[in-house]
Motif scaffolding. Sequence first.
Motif, mmCIF file in Angstrom:
data_model
loop_
_atom_site.group_PDB
_atom_site.id
_atom_site.type_symbol
_atom_site.label_atom_id
_atom_site.label_comp_id
_atom_site.label_asym_id
_atom_site.label_seq_id
_atom_site.Cartn_x
_atom_site.Cartn_y
_atom_site.Cartn_z
ATOM 1 N N TYR A 108 100.498 -56.312 36.856
ATOM 2 C CA TYR A 108 99.705 -57.124 35.932
ATOM 3 C C TYR A 108 98.663 -57.955 36.680
ATOM 4 N N ASP A 109 98.279 -57.489 37.853
ATOM 5 C CA ASP A 109 97.191 -58.126 38.589
ATOM 6 C C ASP A 109 95.990 -58.313 37.655
ATOM 7 N N PRO A 110 95.315 -59.469 37.698
ATOM 8 C CA PRO A 110 94.188 -59.701 36.785
ATOM 9 C C PRO A 110 93.081 -58.660 36.866
ATOM 10 N N ALA A 111 93.009 -57.948 37.991
ATOM 11 C CA ALA A 111 91.974 -56.925 38.119
ATOM 12 C C ALA A 111 92.344 -55.617 37.429
ATOM 13 N N ILE A 112 93.556 -55.519 36.891
ATOM 14 C CA ILE A 112 93.959 -54.303 36.180
ATOM 15 C C ILE A 112 93.708 -54.523 34.692
ATOM 16 N N THR A 113 92.588 -54.021 34.221
ATOM 17 C CA THR A 113 92.222 -54.144 32.811
ATOM 18 C C THR A 113 91.871 -52.763 32.267
ATOM 19 N N PHE A 114 92.189 -52.565 30.993
ATOM 20 C CA PHE A 114 92.001 -51.260 30.366
ATOM 21 C C PHE A 114 91.133 -51.371 29.119
ATOM 22 N N THR A 115 90.411 -50.311 28.835
ATOM 23 C CA THR A 115 89.727 -50.123 27.557
ATOM 24 C C THR A 115 90.351 -48.909 26.880
ATOM 25 N N THR A 116 90.738 -49.068 25.633
ATOM 26 C CA THR A 116 91.299 -47.956 24.862
ATOM 27 C C THR A 116 90.414 -47.699 23.639
ATOM 28 N N GLY A 117 90.530 -46.501 23.106
ATOM 29 C CA GLY A 117 89.798 -46.175 21.885
ATOM 30 C C GLY A 117 88.343 -45.811 22.100
ATOM 31 N N MET A 118 87.944 -45.574 23.344
ATOM 32 C CA MET A 118 86.564 -45.160 23.608
ATOM 33 C C MET A 118 86.394 -43.686 23.253
ATOM 34 N N PHE A 119 87.081 -42.824 23.977
ATOM 35 C CA PHE A 119 87.075 -41.393 23.692
ATOM 36 C C PHE A 119 88.502 -40.858 23.788
ATOM 37 N N THR A 120 88.888 -40.012 22.872
ATOM 38 C CA THR A 120 90.148 -39.275 22.966
ATOM 39 C C THR A 120 89.814 -37.815 22.714
ATOM 40 N N TRP A 121 89.674 -37.069 23.784
ATOM 41 C CA TRP A 121 89.240 -35.676 23.660
ATOM 42 C C TRP A 121 90.406 -34.761 23.301
ATOM 43 N N PRO A 122 90.127 -33.642 22.660
ATOM 44 C CA PRO A 122 91.197 -32.706 22.291
ATOM 45 C C PRO A 122 92.037 -32.319 23.509
ATOM 46 N N ASN A 123 93.338 -32.374 23.345
ATOM 47 C CA ASN A 123 94.312 -31.978 24.371
ATOM 48 C C ASN A 123 94.386 -32.945 25.561
ATOM 49 N N TYR A 124 93.658 -34.070 25.509
ATOM 50 C CA TYR A 124 93.591 -34.959 26.669
ATOM 51 C C TYR A 124 94.119 -36.362 26.342
ATOM 52 N N ALA A 125 95.036 -36.453 25.392
ATOM 53 C CA ALA A 125 95.605 -37.749 25.010
ATOM 54 C C ALA A 125 96.503 -38.298 26.119
ATOM 55 N N ASN A 126 96.665 -39.617 26.111
ATOM 56 C CA ASN A 126 97.613 -40.327 26.992
ATOM 57 C C ASN A 126 97.277 -40.183 28.480
ATOM 58 N N THR A 127 95.998 -39.984 28.781
ATOM 59 C CA THR A 127 95.579 -39.807 30.172
ATOM 60 C C THR A 127 94.881 -41.058 30.701
ATOM 61 N N ILE A 128 95.000 -41.266 32.026
ATOM 62 C CA ILE A 128 94.277 -42.330 32.732
ATOM 63 C C ILE A 128 93.652 -41.695 33.968
ATOM 64 N N ASN A 129 92.342 -41.598 34.000
ATOM 65 C CA ASN A 129 91.659 -40.964 35.123
ATOM 66 C C ASN A 129 91.485 -41.917 36.299
ATOM 67 N N ASP A 130 91.504 -41.361 37.502
ATOM 68 C CA ASP A 130 91.149 -42.120 38.704
ATOM 69 C C ASP A 130 90.361 -41.195 39.631
ATOM 70 N N SER A 131 89.525 -41.788 40.487
ATOM 71 C CA SER A 131 88.576 -41.018 41.290
ATOM 72 C C SER A 131 88.702 -41.352 42.770
ATOM 73 N N ASN A 157 85.975 -40.946 30.630
ATOM 74 C CA ASN A 157 86.348 -39.801 29.801
ATOM 75 C C ASN A 157 87.848 -39.650 29.591
ATOM 76 N N SER A 158 88.654 -40.581 30.090
ATOM 77 C CA SER A 158 90.097 -40.505 29.810
ATOM 78 C C SER A 158 90.437 -41.335 28.576
ATOM 79 N N ALA A 159 91.607 -41.078 28.020
ATOM 80 C CA ALA A 159 92.012 -41.766 26.790
ATOM 81 C C ALA A 159 92.230 -43.260 27.025
ATOM 82 N N ILE A 160 92.783 -43.606 28.187
ATOM 83 C CA ILE A 160 92.950 -45.001 28.601
ATOM 84 C C ILE A 160 92.068 -45.195 29.821
ATOM 85 N N VAL A 161 91.133 -46.129 29.738
ATOM 86 C CA VAL A 161 90.139 -46.292 30.796
ATOM 87 C C VAL A 161 90.482 -47.508 31.649
ATOM 88 N N TYR A 162 90.734 -47.268 32.941
ATOM 89 C CA TYR A 162 90.763 -48.391 33.878
ATOM 90 C C TYR A 162 89.314 -48.825 34.047
#
Length: 373
Positions: free
Chosen positions: A227-250, A205-210
Amino acid sequence: MVFRLPTLAAPAAPEQVAESASPPPYGRRTLRLATCLAASLALVLPGLVAADPAHASAKRVRLGSSADVTRPMWSGPAHTMNGSGAVVPATMAKAVDAIRGGTGTLDVVVIAGSAPTSGSATPECDTITGVAGVNSCTTWTLTSRADGNNSAANTDIRNAEFVYFAGGDQCDYADWKGTALQNSVKSVVAKGGGSGGGSAGHHINSAIVYDACDGSVTSDEALYDPYDPAITFTTGMFTWPNYANTINDSHFVTRDRMGRTMAFVARAIEDGLTTGGAAWGVGVEEGGSLFIDKNGAATVAGADTFVVLGDHRPERADPDRYLTYYDYKIWRLRPGQTYDFKNRPTCGYYLRSIVTGVADSNLYNGIPVTNCG
């Protein structure tokens, strides 16, 4: 004679992999390549290659009313962002109440990439149906990219007012980018409904998805090499109102993920994945949850949330080189505290740096700056 490709044991989902000291020697993309290769060989060498078992078909379980609510207007959007997979009743109740405007009922769809291995088949809906204002909760278990175009699943999603992504594997969720499911979820938020999720569902649900498609990464590994090979991102999945430029972690504090979130933020800025040269990491601890209303106001429940701002390019972020980044701005938010994602704060943070891969001490606590100019 029957020839078989070597069997690769699937790596654990990100929640389990992260507990290991090192990432698996291959990622999910490798496994998918092996599957494709096996399928290709089966076409050109019929009878010589044993086919992989097909994905299980999409499965649907509905609790509550069998009929959807119909209503011309909804009062959201609203979101929940959870640090572990389970639904947090306090924030779920706030989201439901915000979307229905305090009156009537609504329908929820839970999306899962795999079925639970034990206990209830619908753990999220078991909790959600106990929330006031919920008419029904439908669990869809979707196990392949093709399931993202399942017409019955997409009909249920579009008719719902809230979509919850269960914990599991965010790589599977990212694989639905470009399918009908992506647009169906967007339509729910656009009509004034909402979305959310826990653990992997929080990530998506973040704008930039790890996306963890090539294995999970630890904080030490990410700071050693952003730039470890395990660090990969998906962009353009969801960009919710007011939540741009975010990267979630749990699982944020429990699994010591501050360092890797810092590396994600630096990478996002260095690679131009954000606008305005800044990125915000949003790390939610296990048992914690953010409720975000239609005005971008986020309220913390259950356990702490950390917002990590990088507002300039890294001093050094290169492959196979230690990360150096001075003065991340970090907000530690305790249950009951708020953060405004629409009008993002310029004060109340503490500062921490990474120098040649080494983090400042005490990353999770600091004295907030109050004279911010």
